[in-house]
Motif scaffolding. Structure first.
Motif, PDB file in Angstrom:
ATOM      1  N   GLY A 149       0.817  -1.209   0.000  1.00 19.74           N
ATOM      2  CA  GLY A 149       0.000   0.000   0.000  1.00 19.74           C
ATOM      3  C   GLY A 149       0.849   1.256   0.000  1.00 19.74           C
ATOM      4  N   ASP A 152       2.575   1.730  -3.414  1.00 20.65           N
ATOM      5  CA  ASP A 152       1.599   2.192  -4.391  1.00 20.65           C
ATOM      6  C   ASP A 152       1.304   3.672  -4.183  1.00 20.65           C
ATOM      7  N   ALA A 153       1.156   4.085  -2.927  1.00 16.29           N
ATOM      8  CA  ALA A 153       0.901   5.498  -2.636  1.00 16.29           C
ATOM      9  C   ALA A 153       2.066   6.372  -3.069  1.00 16.29           C
ATOM     10  N   ILE A 170      -9.953   0.403  -8.625  1.00 10.55           N
ATOM     11  CA  ILE A 170      -9.275  -0.858  -8.307  1.00 10.55           C
ATOM     12  C   ILE A 170     -10.135  -1.976  -8.879  1.00 10.55           C
ATOM     13  N   ASP A 183      -4.415  -0.715  -0.144  1.00 12.25           N
ATOM     14  CA  ASP A 183      -4.533   0.441  -1.035  1.00 12.25           C
ATOM     15  C   ASP A 183      -5.720   1.313  -0.638  1.00 12.25           C
ATOM     16  N   ILE A 230      -5.764   0.547 -10.839  1.00  6.28           N
ATOM     17  CA  ILE A 230      -4.993  -0.484 -10.150  1.00  6.28           C
ATOM     18  C   ILE A 230      -5.620  -1.835 -10.474  1.00  6.28           C
ATOM     19  N   GLN A 297       6.594   0.858  -9.460  1.00  3.22           N
ATOM     20  CA  GLN A 297       6.122   0.289  -8.198  1.00  3.22           C
ATOM     21  C   GLN A 297       7.173  -0.648  -7.611  1.00  3.22           C
TER      22      GLN A 297
END
Length: 315
Positions: A149, A152-153, A170, A183, A230, A297
């Protein structure tokens, strides 16, 4: 509560089990630290040995070469000693409890355990019984995967500083996905404007789990105008369990191809936690296309995990 377990009496982060409840400021601090470490490694010839003399043990009860390697690289770049614990030959295979195994290793001066387990709550269970060692959750059941998470952020923040303006979709097997939950937690904490969940009805969470989010079964509708897409990995056992149809049918309804991506905002980011099932979740040209940030990522996983380890161990 897991959040209470993660924070010590002085307000310092003690364990990293979930992003749920950590809040905007603490998450932003972790991301800022990751950016600083990423920049240092890009510019400096000598690596900061923030964790020299520390011992970190990988306890992976589920296989994950990508996540384990990322954590190992992060720890080694900070100067830590890393032990990859062989579960198949450990005393847990002979009936010893996991708590006793961790207690034994902690007595050998282990400073942190990185835990991946198929059962929800295992990292929290271990965090409740360690004396001094930190526990980092590398994925438990469908509960949480906090460093995924965070990375991804960070990948999103590199391109969009203001989360309040973002529309994020998502798509995939959300019901069984720890990545989706982490996420959602991090995007919500950072103030994302519009988070949409999409997938076949059999792979969607119950509406009461995320009452503040919009849930779609129509991917074309869900992706419309979004800034970030995502995609989640589809496990083939969902087909065996008859939760969905075959691969071709799934891709036609929920696969991300260039035509469907055209419904999103201009230059929308394409993300995937990996490993990718090409032609099932995402088309080849999209996975490798100019809007894909999938390898970004992967790269961001190392500074994020460095930030988490150094924050927990005081480096």
């Amino acid at each position: 509560m897991t959040t209470d377990l993660q924070i010590d009496s002085s307000g310092k982060l003690r364990h990293l089990i979930t992003l749920d409840g950590l809040g905007h400021d603490r998450i932003s601090d972790l991301l800022d630290r990751a950016v600083e470490l990423r920049q240092h490694f890009a510019e400096a010839g000598q690596r900061p040995q923030l964790l020299a003399g520390r011992t970190i043990i990988n306890l992976f009860f589920e296989t994950s070469t990508r996540t384990r390697c990322s954590f190992e690289l992060a720890a080694r770049r900070l100067g830590a000693t890393v032990l990859n614990f062989d579960i198949s030959r450990s005393s847990t295979s002979k009936g010893e409890s996991l708590e006793d195994t961790v207690a034994t290793l902690e007595a050998m001066q282990a400073d942190a355990f990185i835990v991946r387990h198929r059962e929800n709550g295992t990292p929290a269970r271990l965090a409740a019984c360690t004396r001094k060692a930190a526990i980092l959750n590398a994925g438990d059941g469908n509960h949480a995967h906090p460093t995924q998470g965070l990375l991804d952020a960070l990948t999103i923040r590199d391109r969009h500083a203001d989360f309040s303006r973002l529309k994020v979709t998502i798509c995939g097997d959300i019901r069984h996905s720890r990545v989706a939950r982490s996420d959602i937690h991090v995007l919500s904490a950072l103030g994302a404007r519009d988070i949409r969940l999409c997938g076949p009805k059999t792979l969607l969470p119950v509406a009461s789990e995320f009452p503040h989010l919009r849930i779609f079964e129509d991917f074309d509708e869900a992706i419309s105008g979004c800034d970030v897409v995502i995609m989640l990995r589809l496990q083939r056992e969902r087909m065996v369990e008859a939760l969905i149809g075959d691969e071709a049918e799934y891709f036609s309804r929920y696969g991300l191809d260039s035509t469907r991506l055209g419904r999103a905002a201009d230059n929308a980011m394409v993300m995937h936690p990996g490993p990718i099932n090409r032609g099932i979740e995402i088309a080849e040209d999209v996975a490798d296309g100019r809007q894909s940030v999938i390898l970004d990522q992967v790269a961001n996983g190392i500074p994020v995990r460095m930030a988490a380890l150094s924050s927990l161990l005081g480096g």
